[in-house]
Design a protein around this motif. Sequence first.
Motif, PDB file in Angstrom:
ATOM      1  N   TYR A  35      -5.996  11.087   5.081  1.00 39.88           N
ATOM      2  CA  TYR A  35      -5.082   9.886   4.891  1.00 39.88           C
ATOM      3  C   TYR A  35      -5.559   8.769   4.337  1.00 39.88           C
ATOM      4  CZ  TYR A  35      -7.727   8.474   9.074  1.00 39.88           C
ATOM      5  OH  TYR A  35      -8.489   8.064  10.081  1.00 39.88           O
ATOM      6  N   THR A  73       0.670  -1.097  -0.080  1.00 38.89           N
ATOM      7  CA  THR A  73       0.052  -0.109  -0.104  1.00 38.89           C
ATOM      8  C   THR A  73       0.891   1.250   0.117  1.00 38.89           C
ATOM      9  OG1 THR A  73      -0.350  -0.131   2.461  1.00 38.89           O
ATOM     10  CG2 THR A  73      -1.775  -1.215   1.046  1.00 38.89           C
ATOM     11  N   GLY A  74       2.037   1.011  -0.372  1.00 40.71           N
ATOM     12  CA  GLY A  74       3.028   2.202  -0.107  1.00 40.71           C
ATOM     13  C   GLY A  74       4.510   1.877  -1.388  1.00 40.71           C
ATOM     14  N   LYS A  97      -5.888   4.534   4.499  1.00 35.28           N
ATOM     15  CA  LYS A  97      -5.780   3.392   5.549  1.00 35.28           C
ATOM     16  C   LYS A  97      -6.401   1.971   5.057  1.00 35.28           C
ATOM     17  CE  LYS A  97     -10.210   3.325   8.205  1.00 35.28           C
ATOM     18  NZ  LYS A  97     -10.791   3.474   9.581  1.00 35.28           N
ATOM     19  N   SER A 126       2.264   6.892   0.648  1.00 34.22           N
ATOM     20  CA  SER A 126       1.037   6.057   0.754  1.00 34.22           C
ATOM     21  C   SER A 126       0.323   6.172  -0.768  1.00 34.22           C
ATOM     22  CB  SER A 126       0.244   6.470   1.797  1.00 34.22           C
ATOM     23  OG  SER A 126       0.835   6.424   3.257  1.00 34.22           O
TER      24      SER A 126
END
Length: 235
Positions: free
Chosen positions: A216, A31-32, A218, A42
């Motif tokens: 952000y 995921t990054g 997640k 990210s």
Amino acid sequence: MAMDKSIFDDPERAEREEKFKRPTYMYQFRTGMQNAKRKPVSLAKFRVLAAGEPTAKGIAELMGGNPALKFPEKEHDYEILTDSASVEIVLNGSDAIEDKFMQWGPNGLPIHECDGRLSLMPDDRGEPCGCTGTLKERKAKSRSGKGPGPNVIVSFRLAGLGYELGMGRWIATAWQFAETVHGVKDDLDDVDGEALCRLEIVQEEFTDENGELIKYKKPVLTVLGSYQDAIAEDR
């Protein structure tokens, strides 16, 4: 977070650790990645590292993106920057999730590995790991480099046509995911046989105490139900 479901409080964890055997992984979800300045970034969509061109092409057909030979000296030599922020995967019970905490030394080798209560290091396996304090305190120690952080390994297959591509894994290091992992395991235990799940990158935002908008990303893992039931419905 309800502490009775915390990742730090699982009396059967050491026994499950002994039973867990890792498969051969044909691909890894990320995921990054690092930018040109070697700073972590990210991603809004999944990045996949695959072993060999056939596996990479199969993943690209399912999730979009163009396979590229990026790491010819490594086992997972192809990289796919996919077009997908969400994907359906198949997990074989709660043992498909290996939840632990790790801290790495300057040489890239682990100097601490535990389940939150007992050490998983070869020299003192099964002994108290020494991790103390509240969840907030443990987070602070980890982020300052003075303590271990989450290292949750999820072993899965891609659902549908991707099932034949073999086993893949995703390693989660986010505290937000680690705090929810026992709930996910409980849901997996409620499913008879393999479980159909959805793994996705979710965009979140909130306004902090200074009135600044914080955005952000997640990762979220949701158990949808029995994989065999889903296949039967499709038929």
